[in-house]
Each structure stands twice: as structure tokens, then as C-alpha cells.
Design an enzyme around this catalytic site. Structure first.
Site, mmCIF file in Angstrom:
data_model
loop_
_atom_site.group_PDB
_atom_site.id
_atom_site.type_symbol
_atom_site.label_atom_id
_atom_site.label_comp_id
_atom_site.label_asym_id
_atom_site.label_seq_id
_atom_site.Cartn_x
_atom_site.Cartn_y
_atom_site.Cartn_z
ATOM 1 N N HIS A 99 0.073 -8.009 3.709
ATOM 2 C CA HIS A 99 -1.338 -7.643 3.960
ATOM 3 C C HIS A 99 -2.301 -8.607 3.269
ATOM 4 C CE1 HIS A 99 0.008 -3.232 4.816
ATOM 5 N NE2 HIS A 99 0.136 -4.010 5.872
ATOM 6 N N CYS B 46 -20.854 -18.271 1.656
ATOM 7 C CA CYS B 46 -20.186 -19.573 1.556
ATOM 8 C C CYS B 46 -21.118 -20.592 0.906
ATOM 9 C CB CYS B 46 -19.795 -20.035 2.958
ATOM 10 S SG CYS B 46 -19.076 -21.677 2.999
ATOM 11 N N THR C 190 5.852 3.297 -1.459
ATOM 12 C CA THR C 190 5.051 3.259 -0.241
ATOM 13 C C THR C 190 5.180 4.580 0.518
ATOM 14 O OG1 THR C 190 4.580 2.109 1.845
ATOM 15 C CG2 THR C 190 6.878 2.138 1.129
ATOM 16 N N SER C 191 4.068 5.028 1.128
ATOM 17 C CA SER C 191 4.092 6.268 1.917
ATOM 18 C C SER C 191 4.677 6.006 3.300
ATOM 19 C CB SER C 191 2.666 6.808 2.049
ATOM 20 O OG SER C 191 1.845 5.837 2.689
ATOM 21 N N ASN D 106 10.419 6.631 -5.060
ATOM 22 C CA ASN D 106 9.080 7.184 -4.863
ATOM 23 C C ASN D 106 8.949 8.479 -5.666
ATOM 24 O OD1 ASN D 106 6.677 8.438 -3.651
ATOM 25 N ND2 ASN D 106 6.917 6.889 -2.055
ATOM 26 N N ALA E 272 8.287 4.411 -10.503
ATOM 27 C CA ALA E 272 8.911 3.091 -10.337
ATOM 28 C C ALA E 272 9.055 2.391 -11.685
ATOM 29 C CB ALA E 272 8.062 2.242 -9.393
HETATM 30 N N1 APR Z 1 6.114 5.311 -8.752
HETATM 31 C C1 APR Z 1 6.675 5.431 -7.508
HETATM 32 N N2 APR Z 1 5.974 5.829 -6.393
HETATM 33 C C2 APR Z 1 4.676 6.131 -6.568
HETATM 34 C C3 APR Z 1 4.036 6.049 -7.834
HETATM 35 C C4 APR Z 1 4.818 5.613 -8.953
HETATM 36 N N3 APR Z 1 4.296 5.498 -10.171
HETATM 37 N N4 APR Z 1 2.735 6.433 -7.680
HETATM 38 C C5 APR Z 1 2.565 6.725 -6.354
HETATM 39 N N5 APR Z 1 3.734 6.551 -5.696
HETATM 40 C C6 APR Z 1 3.976 6.686 -4.253
HETATM 41 C C7 APR Z 1 3.245 7.843 -3.579
HETATM 42 O O1 APR Z 1 3.997 9.029 -3.629
HETATM 43 C C8 APR Z 1 3.087 7.322 -2.141
HETATM 44 O O2 APR Z 1 4.204 7.659 -1.343
HETATM 45 O O3 APR Z 1 3.485 5.515 -3.625
HETATM 46 C C9 APR Z 1 3.054 5.797 -2.303
HETATM 47 C C10 APR Z 1 1.680 5.163 -2.093
HETATM 48 O O4 APR Z 1 1.331 5.334 -0.744
HETATM 49 P P1 APR Z 1 -0.073 4.798 -0.178
HETATM 50 O O5 APR Z 1 -1.151 5.165 -1.085
HETATM 51 O O6 APR Z 1 -0.145 5.259 1.230
HETATM 52 O O7 APR Z 1 0.086 3.214 -0.257
HETATM 53 P P2 APR Z 1 0.890 2.220 0.709
HETATM 54 O O8 APR Z 1 2.084 2.881 1.293
HETATM 55 O O9 APR Z 1 1.098 0.972 -0.017
HETATM 56 O O10 APR Z 1 -0.191 1.979 1.885
HETATM 57 C C11 APR Z 1 0.096 1.076 2.903
HETATM 58 O O11 APR Z 1 -2.129 1.227 3.750
HETATM 59 O O12 APR Z 1 -4.249 1.585 3.138
HETATM 60 C C12 APR Z 1 -3.398 0.640 3.605
HETATM 61 O O13 APR Z 1 -3.503 -1.716 3.382
HETATM 62 C C13 APR Z 1 -3.258 -0.544 2.667
HETATM 63 O O14 APR Z 1 -1.241 -1.757 2.087
HETATM 64 C C14 APR Z 1 -1.801 -0.485 2.232
HETATM 65 C C15 APR Z 1 -1.146 0.323 3.313
#
Ligand code: APR
Length: 279
Positions: free
Chosen positions: A120, A149, A190-191, A215, A234
Site C-alpha cells: 500500500h 510542489c 491484519t483483519s 492476531n 504480535a
Molecule cells: N498484535 C496482533 N494483532 C493485533 C494487535 C497486536 N498487538 N493489535 C491489533 N491487532 C489485530 C486486530 O485484531 C485486527 O485484526 O490487527 C488487525 C488490524 O486490522 P485493521 O485495523 O483492519 O488493519 P489492516 O488489516 O492492516 O487494514 C488493511 O485497510 O484501511 C486500510 O490501507 C489500510 O492497509 C490498511 C488496510
């Protein structure tokens, strides 16, 4: 922390011919950067429809830059945590081939990881939307918003991918190549609801890879794609896995074939143009 699963993950990594990692915002939460969809997430404060689509950026850049300034202030302050550091160590030991990250914070590289694919984009540079001049993000004070710019005074956009924008083709090519050729993937923080990024662990699974999910809670991957979920932070789980890998390593650690890294970087191929969708 489920000890048994830590040992299982270490064994899977030790026996894997090629392991990659796929990371999301959760890996940087312990570095002080909130995730997006959690209770304290960025999208609780800023509606992504109003602040995170390319349409929103063009129609109201000043407003979107307010959010970006807020976000970048947190990113600038942040330091790698033990999860980032652990992955860098796995790479140095020859047990991690690459990291595909959805994060724009650059913390994997700051932790010492060399083979990082930023799916991203990155907060480190900005581009002029008119003359394409590239600007180092660290050189900007962000006092006057939106930043302009220095060459043609047109609008500057950070090199991060907004919803509705295409994923950088080189990142796509390399990510799907890595996910199709790995035998194990660590899916961390990641979600897994944003595509096409979330299709990376699915692609790896489809090619027979072991999917190890880390997660704080289950995700859409947990029941159908992941072989197992190690539930917790993590910052605790990754170092524990690294320690277990070290315990299992033979006296002669396996070096990472340098040809592998060069070959991945050298390949340039127009792959396909998947637009970045919000589901
Ligand atoms: N350790 C492990 N997991 C964690 C922790 C932690 N300390 N804290 C939060 N999480 C988990 C949450 O339970 C959730 O499942 O990390 C995940 C974060 O999910 P999102 O907030 O949805 O982030 P992400 O999956 O990276 O989003 C994907 O969406 O908004 C866009 O561009 C943005 O790259 C991003 C993309």
C-alpha cells in the site's frame, strides 16, 4: 500465549523451504500507531469514505491532509517493536524470504528487514500530481496544508495507496510471486478484509503453503484459510517463535541464497491492474 502453537510454528518455519510474512496494522500497534478497524482505530476518528478514498483526496485535499498530518505525526514518532525486530532476525538467519506489508510506516525496514514489499505504498515520499516531482516526506513540516510542489506549486500526494487507487504494479508482481512460491506464510496483525491484499494468504494456501496466523482475535481467514491462529500480541508471539526457531536450528544455519533476492528484484513484468477495493 499458547506454548504448543509457538513450538508448532517454529517447527513449520524450520521445515519450510521458503517462508514469507504478510503484515497489517496490528503489528505496529505496540509501536504506538493505532490500527484502522479496532476500538481505538483510525477509522473510528476519520470516516474512510471521507478521508481515505482517492475521490475524497481530489475533492477536498485540505481536509484529507489534516488526517494525514495526524497519522504521519504518529508514524514519525514510532519505533520498531519486538515483532518487527523478530522478523528482521528471522530474515538474517535465513528463515524468512520476504515481508509483504500493508503498512506505510516503514518500521520493518527500520528494524533491519531488507526484503520488504510495500503493498500500500509508503509515507516516506510524496509526488506532485502535476509534474511528478518526488519529495522526501521527512523534509516537509506540514505547517501549510495541503503541501505544494516546490517546482510547480501543484498539489502533493503521499505515495500511499488510497481506496480506489491501483496497487503499485511492482508490489503486485513481487507479492503474488512470493505468495505463489512460499511453503509457509506468517499472517500478522491484519483483519484480512481489504482486497486485493487479503488475497495474498489465500493465494499461498491455494499453492499448499502452511498459513500461520498471529492476531489478537479471529479474522475471516481463521476458519477457512489459516492452519492455526496464535492468539495474542504480535510483540510477544513473534519473539517467542524466533527463540524457538533458534532452539531448533542446526549448528550450521542455512544461508539465504543471494540469487533468490536478486532474481525477485530483477524481474519487471506488467502483471495486471487490480483496483484497490473496500469491502
Ligand atoms: N498484535 C496482533 N494483532 C493485533 C494487535 C497486536 N498487538 N493489535 C491489533 N491487532 C489485530 C486486530 O485484531 C485486527 O485484526 O490487527 C488487525 C488490524 O486490522 P485493521 O485495523 O483492519 O488493519 P489492516 O488489516 O492492516 O487494514 C488493511 O485497510 O484501511 C486500510 O490501507 C489500510 O492497509 C490498511 C488496510
Amino acid at each position: 500465549m499458547e506454548r504448543e502453537l509457538i513450538v508448532r510454528a517454529a517447527k513449520d518455519i524450520l521445515h519450510s523451504k521458503k517462508t514469507i510474512a504478510f503484515t497489517g496494522a496490528g503489528i505496529s500497534v505496540e509501536s504506538g500507531i493505532p490500527d484502522f478497524r479496532g476500538a481505538q482505530g483510525l477509522w473510528q476518528k476519520y470516516d474512510p469514505e471521507e478521508y481515505a478514498t482517492i475521490h475524497a483526496f481530489y475533492s477536498n485535499p485540505e481536509k484529507v491532509w489534516m488526517m494525514l498530518k495526524d497519522m504521519f505525526a504518529l508514524v514519525m514518532e514510532a519505533k520498531p517493536n519486538p515483532a518487527h525486530i523478530g522478523l528482521a532476525e528471522l530474515e538474517r538467519m535465513g528463515y524468512l524470504s520476504s515481508i509483504i506489508t500493508q503498512n506505510v510506516d516503514g518500521l520493518h525496514q527500520t528494524a533491519g528487514s531488507k526484503n520488504v514489499i510495500e503493498f500500500h505504498g509508503s509515507h516516506r515520499t510524496l509526488s506532485c500530481l502535476k509534474c511528478s516531482t518526488k519529495i522526501d516526506g521527512l523534509s516537509l513540516t506540514l505547517e501549510d496544508l495541503p503541501p505544494r510542489c516546490s517546482r510547480c506549486s501543484s498539489l502533493l500526494k503521499p505515495d500511499v495507496v488510497f481506496f480506489g487507487e491501483p496497487i503499485p504494479w511492482e508490489a503486485q508482481v513481487m507479492s503474488f510471486k512470493e505468495s505463489k512460491s512460499c511453503s509457509a506464510v506468517l499472517v500478522i496483525g491484519t483483519s484480512a478484509v481489504v482486497y486485493p491484499a487479503a488475497s495474498i494468504p489465500i493465494t499461498a494456501k491455494g499453492r499448499g503453503a502452511i498459513v500461520i496466523e498471529v492476531n489478537k482475535e479471529p479474522t475471516p481467514l481463521t476458519d477457512q484459510i489459516s492452519d492455526y491462529l496464535i492468539c495474542g500480541s504480535a510483540g510477544e508471539i513473534i519473539p517467542a517463535i524466533v527463540e524457538e526457531v533458534k532452539r531448533g536450528i542446526s549448528p550450521h544455519p542455512r544461508p539465504l541464497p543471494s540469487g533468490e533476492r536478486a532474481r525477485v528484484r530483477g524481474k519487471r513484468q506488467e502483471y495486471c491492474n487490480l483496483s484497490f477495493k473496500m469491502i
